[in-house]
Design a protein around this motif. Structure first.
Motif, short mmCIF file in Angstrom:
data_model
loop_
_atom_site.label_atom_id
_atom_site.label_comp_id
_atom_site.label_asym_id
_atom_site.label_seq_id
_atom_site.Cartn_x
_atom_site.Cartn_y
_atom_site.Cartn_z
N LEU A 167 0.83 -1.21 0.00
CA LEU A 167 0.00 0.00 0.00
C LEU A 167 0.86 1.25 0.00
O LEU A 167 0.61 2.20 -0.72
N ALA A 214 1.10 4.19 -2.62
CA ALA A 214 0.90 5.59 -2.28
C ALA A 214 2.02 6.45 -2.85
O ALA A 214 1.78 7.52 -3.41
N PHE A 215 3.26 5.95 -2.75
CA PHE A 215 4.38 6.71 -3.29
C PHE A 215 4.24 6.86 -4.80
O PHE A 215 4.56 7.89 -5.37
N VAL A 243 1.99 9.63 -5.42
CA VAL A 243 2.67 10.90 -5.15
C VAL A 243 3.55 11.28 -6.33
O VAL A 243 3.51 12.40 -6.83
N GLN A 286 0.30 20.65 -8.00
CA GLN A 286 -0.20 20.41 -6.64
C GLN A 286 0.33 19.11 -6.07
O GLN A 286 -0.42 18.17 -5.83
N GLN A 308 1.29 18.34 -3.21
CA GLN A 308 0.99 17.98 -1.82
C GLN A 308 -0.31 17.23 -1.65
O GLN A 308 -0.58 16.72 -0.58
N SER A 309 -1.19 17.20 -2.60
CA SER A 309 -2.48 16.56 -2.40
C SER A 309 -2.70 15.43 -3.39
O SER A 309 -3.46 15.56 -4.33
N PRO A 310 -2.00 14.31 -3.14
CA PRO A 310 -2.05 13.22 -4.11
C PRO A 310 -3.45 12.69 -4.37
O PRO A 310 -3.74 12.25 -5.47
N TYR A 311 -4.32 12.73 -3.39
CA TYR A 311 -5.66 12.16 -3.60
C TYR A 311 -6.73 13.22 -3.80
O TYR A 311 -7.85 12.91 -4.18
N GLY A 312 -6.42 14.47 -3.51
CA GLY A 312 -7.42 15.52 -3.67
C GLY A 312 -8.64 15.32 -2.78
O GLY A 312 -9.76 15.66 -3.13
N ILE A 313 -8.41 14.77 -1.58
CA ILE A 313 -9.52 14.51 -0.65
C ILE A 313 -9.51 15.58 0.45
O ILE A 313 -8.46 15.98 0.93
N GLY A 314 -10.70 16.02 0.85
CA GLY A 314 -10.83 17.04 1.90
C GLY A 314 -10.91 18.43 1.29
O GLY A 314 -10.68 18.61 0.10
N ARG A 315 -11.26 19.40 2.13
CA ARG A 315 -11.29 20.79 1.66
C ARG A 315 -10.46 21.65 2.59
O ARG A 315 -10.09 21.22 3.69
N SER A 316 -10.15 22.86 2.15
CA SER A 316 -9.33 23.75 2.98
C SER A 316 -10.07 24.15 4.24
O SER A 316 -11.28 24.39 4.20
N ALA A 317 -9.34 24.23 5.35
CA ALA A 317 -9.92 24.74 6.59
C ALA A 317 -9.74 26.25 6.60
O ALA A 317 -8.66 26.74 6.29
N SER A 350 -4.00 23.53 5.24
CA SER A 350 -4.86 23.07 6.33
C SER A 350 -6.11 22.45 5.74
O SER A 350 -6.71 23.02 4.83
N GLU A 384 -1.35 14.32 2.34
CA GLU A 384 -2.39 15.07 1.64
C GLU A 384 -2.29 16.56 1.98
O GLU A 384 -2.56 17.42 1.14
#
Lengths: 187, 429
Positions: A6, A10-11, A14, A23, A25-34, B141, B200
């Motif tokens: 795994l 993942a590497f 990346v 971009q 830093q975001s290999p999966y593009g999951i989540g949103r900015s806080a 973040s 990420e």
């Protein structure tokens, strides 16, 4: 090992991402900015230097009132303990057969008091005190331990400046520290 | 239950009750029903209606229909196998309940019997309203929903979890295996490697620690070295195939294989990447170890190698001289168990036990030794060695270095005394 595969996968992702887009830093593009406001609301931990302490202040005398109303039922009228931990005294007992670990005798850093009370106390209603009240009740507990005069007022700067008596007594983990010779016969 | 109910179980239950009255043990054991006291119990007063040559009643009438239990529960005859929860706790909000280790087989702890420790009760969290925030020394973040977390590549691994205070160094010592080391359980965990989630956001230079915070009423906070976060740390959402139980951090917890239980932050809501630990109350006032000279060890992460015989163990009784299998569990926060030695002569000589495969990293390992009990008083005990060569110490060896004020990380060998009548008690008590 599945885990290793795994990680290799993942590497690979990346590497692919950095090869094809800026971009990296975001290999999966999951989540949103806080947002800064979201972070400010949740980012409550205060480190040992007092970084991230909020504005505000509170006096020993006001802290006495807060303590009587909100804390004494569990911690005793003078912080001697009850359902909740003893908060006062114990200096000089740590190397005896009956050590008493309290804010005054054991805690290495004063800003931790603000951090912990704000997040966890009073136990029946955590995060209900104003920052001013947390400063005040921290001041009162320090005063009960002889670490702050009765007429003092505490804020981010003065709380961070307090040197706790036990601060130099913590050492890093030296384990393995105990050896069993593992005798098999005639032990 | 009628008088023609299952005789073996019925009798065993009676003998268990009798035995429990005598010993005052907290948790009843299916083990006793299964044979430790079984054969002696059988000669007693029972009807033989369900025994050969008769046809048992449960063959003469249909059983419960499909759907009578949408979520299955154990047999009613196993109702004594429950968590070991101290009576008359002054503090039910900040307390712990133990796994009944002496009643379990294999290495996986059923989720309902997994030990629990929380500092401000068990929150009921709606996963749709739960968020994980990742900030600090990161390029970006981020906020994740539970759906987001589940989109990451997943992995499943079997690991033990153990509370650091399991047990204390001071008397009184407990009666049963559960009393002694029941703040220990093992499960299959499913989630995402923490490393993937950190990547990420992109770690910045100087990122040395991750401060993890729970969404419970204690806002429990611990700092974890970045090396662990980039090694085998996981964000876990499932345990033994189903979503985490609330007591285990539903909907999301941190899992740090081999590290003391309280660092495996439950109800995880926030990760702040930092240059230094935050020095929270739980890593200064609470989970630190006092030495005889008054100094205290902090950041004592690893649980060292340990083992205990669970059968026969305190509170049980050998019903008869003759063959008995000695069985127990061994584990190490530093990796795999290399071997377990067992002594049946009060530590004078030791022999190697068999290890049940698979022997997994930072998981429970079951060991066994066939044994013929001659009916004489005996002291039995086990000693684990892990893959680093570290050998589980005796209580005396630990106390000589650490003293009695050292509260956590007691991984002592725990001997059981077997009396001529077969009663098993704690030999250190």
């Amino acid at each position: 090992m599945p885990m290793r595969e795994l990680s290799i996968a993942a590497f690979a992702v990346v590497a692919l991402a950095s090869a094809t887009s800026a971009q990296a830093q975001s290999p999966y593009g999951i989540g949103r900015s806080a947002t800064p406001a979201e972070i400010a609301g949740w980012n409550i931990d205060v480190d040992r230097y007092g970084n991230n302490l909020p504005p505000g202040s509170g006096s020993v005398s006001h802290g006495h009132e807060v303590f009587d109303q909100q804390c004494a039922a569990c911690h005793g009228a003078k912080g001697e303990g009850g359902v909740g931990d003893r908060l006062v005294g114990g200096q000089g007992t740590l190397a005896t057969p009956k050590p008493v670990r309290t804010v005054g005798s054991y805690w290495p850093y004063a800003p931790t008091l603000f951090d912990y009370i704000r997040r966890a106390m009073p136990q029946n209603a955590p995060q209900s005190l104003s920052d001013d009240d947390v400063y005040a009740v921290s001041a009162y507990i320090l005063n009960l331990n002889g670490l702050l005069p009765a007429d003092a007022t505490l804020d981010a700067k003065t709380l961070s400046a307090i040197k706790m008596p036990n601060r130099n007594m913590f050492v890093s983990d030296p384990r393995p520290d105990v050896k069993n010779p593992a005798c098999m016969m005639g032990c | 239950m009628t008088d023609s109910a299952d005789i073996d179980e019925n009798t065993a239950a009676t003998s268990r009750r009798r035995f429990l009255c005598k010993s005052g043990a907290l948790v009843g054991g299916a083990v006793i029903a299964g044979g430790l006291a079984g054969s002696e119990a059988l000669g007693a007063s029972e009807s033989a209606d369900n025994l050969p040559p008769n046809v048992p009643e449960w063959m003469k009438t249909p059983g419960d229909p499909m759907g009578s239990q949408p979520y299955g529960t154990p047999s009613p005859f196993e109702k004594g196998v429950i968590k070991n929860i101290p009576k008359n706790l002054s503090q039910y909000l900040s307390a712990s309940g133990r796994t009944p280790l002496q009643d379990l087989d294999g290495i996986i702890t059923p989720s309902g019997l997994f030990y629990e420790r929380h500092h401000a009760g068990v929150p009921t969290i709606d996963p749709a309203q739960h968020r994980l925030m990742l900030h600090g020394l990161v390029d970006k973040s981020l906020i994740f929903t539970m759906d987001d977390i589940r989109r990451f590549p997943s992995e499943s691994r079997i690991h033990f979890l153990e509370c650091s205070g399991n047990p204390s160094y001071k008397k009184p010592y407990g009666k049963t295996a559960s009393d002694l080391v029941g703040l220990l359980s093992c499960a299959e965990w499913t989630g995402v490697s923490l490393k993937l989630v950190l990547q990420e956001a992109g770690l910045q230079a100087g990122a040395k620690w991750v401060v993890a915070e729970g969404a419970d009423a204690a806002g429990l906070t611990r700092s974890i070295p970045i090396e662990k976060c980039l090694d085998d740390a996981m964000l876990v959402y499932s345990q033994n195939g189903e979503r985490l139980r609330p007591q285990q951090g539903y909907p999301l917890r941190l899992l740090l294989p081999g590290f003391e239980g309280n660092m495996n932050v439950k109800w995880l809501r926030r990760l702040r990447v930092a240059a230094e630990p935050t020095y929270s109350r739980e890593e200064t006032s609470k989970y630190t170890d006092l030495m005889p000279d008054g100094s205290a060890r902090d950041f004592t992460f690893y649980m060292e190698a340990k083992s205990i015989i669970t059968r026969p163990s305190g509170g049980q009784r050998l019903s008869t001289p003759g063959f008995h299998e000695i069985s127990g569990i061994a584990w190490s926060g530093h990796g795999k168990i290399r071997g377990v030695d067992v002594s049946v002569d009060d530590g004078k000589s030791w022999q190697e036990a068999q290890l049940q495969e698979p022997v997994l990293t930072r998981a429970l390992t079951r060991f066994r030794l066939p044994w013929h009990w001659d009916g004489q008083p005996a002291v039995i005990q086990s000693r684990a060695t892990d893959e680093t060569g570290y050998v589980q110490p005796t209580l005396a060896e630990l106390l000589a270095v650490r003293g009695e004020n050292y509260y956590y990380h007691n991984n002592a060998i725990w001997p059981w005394r077997i009396a001529a009548g077969g009663e098993v008690t704690n030999a250190n008590a």
